[in-house]
Design a protein around this motif. Structure first.
Motif: not given
Ligand code: MN
Ligand code: MN
Length: 299
Positions: A129-130, A157-158, A163-166, A190-191
């Motif tokens: 997560a990011l 990275a995505i 990383i998991d963009p969600r 992504v948020t």
């Protein structure tokens, strides 16, 4: 108050002289800045951040009530980079990062996050997560034709599944951006919390959104200092007005206490454009906040 005055503290991060073997969290400078798209100079970020951090050694964190300098943390110096060679530098950074369990990197430009995430995701065996503070989405597929540079770090990275963009939240976004790049980012899940959203809804609401999106999977914190307004962080390569005040970033970070962090970087401090060390001090303080947050239960 005992000990030496802050200005006589050694020039390492928080004056730390601890050996690497005595510490579970390692701090390293990564002086790469040849992938910056505007003003360069972040190669001088690590010593500036270290110097400014020595302001923070004379007491406990006033929210978590621990002294981050008393935690098992070591400043291990700077990573090697390959002068003038971005791909080779990324390979070197990944190789060195792989040797450390919990790393805090002092940039350097934002491109360094890519090899750091490659090393961390390989160790974790799963996408991370990011939490990403920035004025810029950094999801451009290239930067004026350059594939690996500081504006495309999270595109790669995505795409590489690091990383998991969600489970990725960007905070402070406000720069000019092509709508297709913005929509690609949203489309990946992504948020995006714009700077105006932070100002309108406040730190508490933003932190709540971050904790909901991230959940309890291992998270990485990437803090581009240009998420702060140039009034609070002028010493950076691509400043954008309308940004966060230093206190807003602190207020959000202090509310992320349900997250499990696996590492952090603070990037894009370019001291040549700084005034009265305020940018370097802001960067050092965000690392200090992070140390207090992750170490508050171990002190
Ligand atoms: Mn930025
Ligand atoms: Mn950035």
């Amino acid at each position: 108050m005992t000990g030496v005055p802050t200005f006589s503290t050694p020039f390492s991060f928080l004056g730390l002289l601890r050996l690497q073997s005595e510490a579970s969290i390692h701090i390293a400078g990564i002086p790469l800045d040849i992938g910056t798209t505007n003003r360069s100079g972040a190669r001088f970020g690590p010593p500036a951040i270290r110097t400014a951090s020595r302001m923070l050694v004379d007491g406990d964190h006033p929210h978590w009530w621990i002294d981050p300098a008393a935690l098992p943390v070591a400043d291990i110096g700077d990573f090697d980079i390959a002068l003038g060679d971005i791909p080779e530098s990324l390979a070197l950074i990944e190789q060195q990062a792989a040797e450390h369990a919990h790393l805090i990197a002092l940039g350097g430009e934002h491109t360094i996050s890519l090899p750091l995430l490659r090393a961390l995701a390989a160790k974790a065996g799963a996408p991370l997560a990011l939490v990403h503070f920035d004025a810029h989405v950094d999801t451009w597929p290239d930067n004026f034709g350059q594939v690996y540079a500081h504006g495309s770090v999270f595109f790669h990275a995505i795409e590489e599944g690091l990383i998991d963009p969600r489970r990725m939240v960007q905070i402070g976004i406000r720069s000019p951006v092509q709508k297709d790049v913005y929509d690609w980012t949203l489309g990946k899940g992504v948020t995006i919390v714009g700077a105006q959203d932070v100002h309108h809804y406040g730190a508490q609401a933003v932190a709540q959104r971050v904790t909901e999106v991230i959940g309890n999977v291992p998270a990485y914190l990437s803090f581009d200092i240009d998420c702060l307004d140039p009034a609070f962080a002028p010493g950076t390569g691509t400043p954008e007005i309308g940004g966060l005040a230093s206190w807003q970033a602190q207020a959000i970070l202090r509310r992320l206490d349900t997250l499990t962090f696996a590492g952090m970087d603070v990037v894009e401090v370019a001291p040549a454009y700084d005034t009265a060390e305020i940018t370097a001090l802001a960067a050092a303080t965000m690392v200090w906040e992070y140390l207090a947050l992750v170490g508050r239960n171990t002190a």
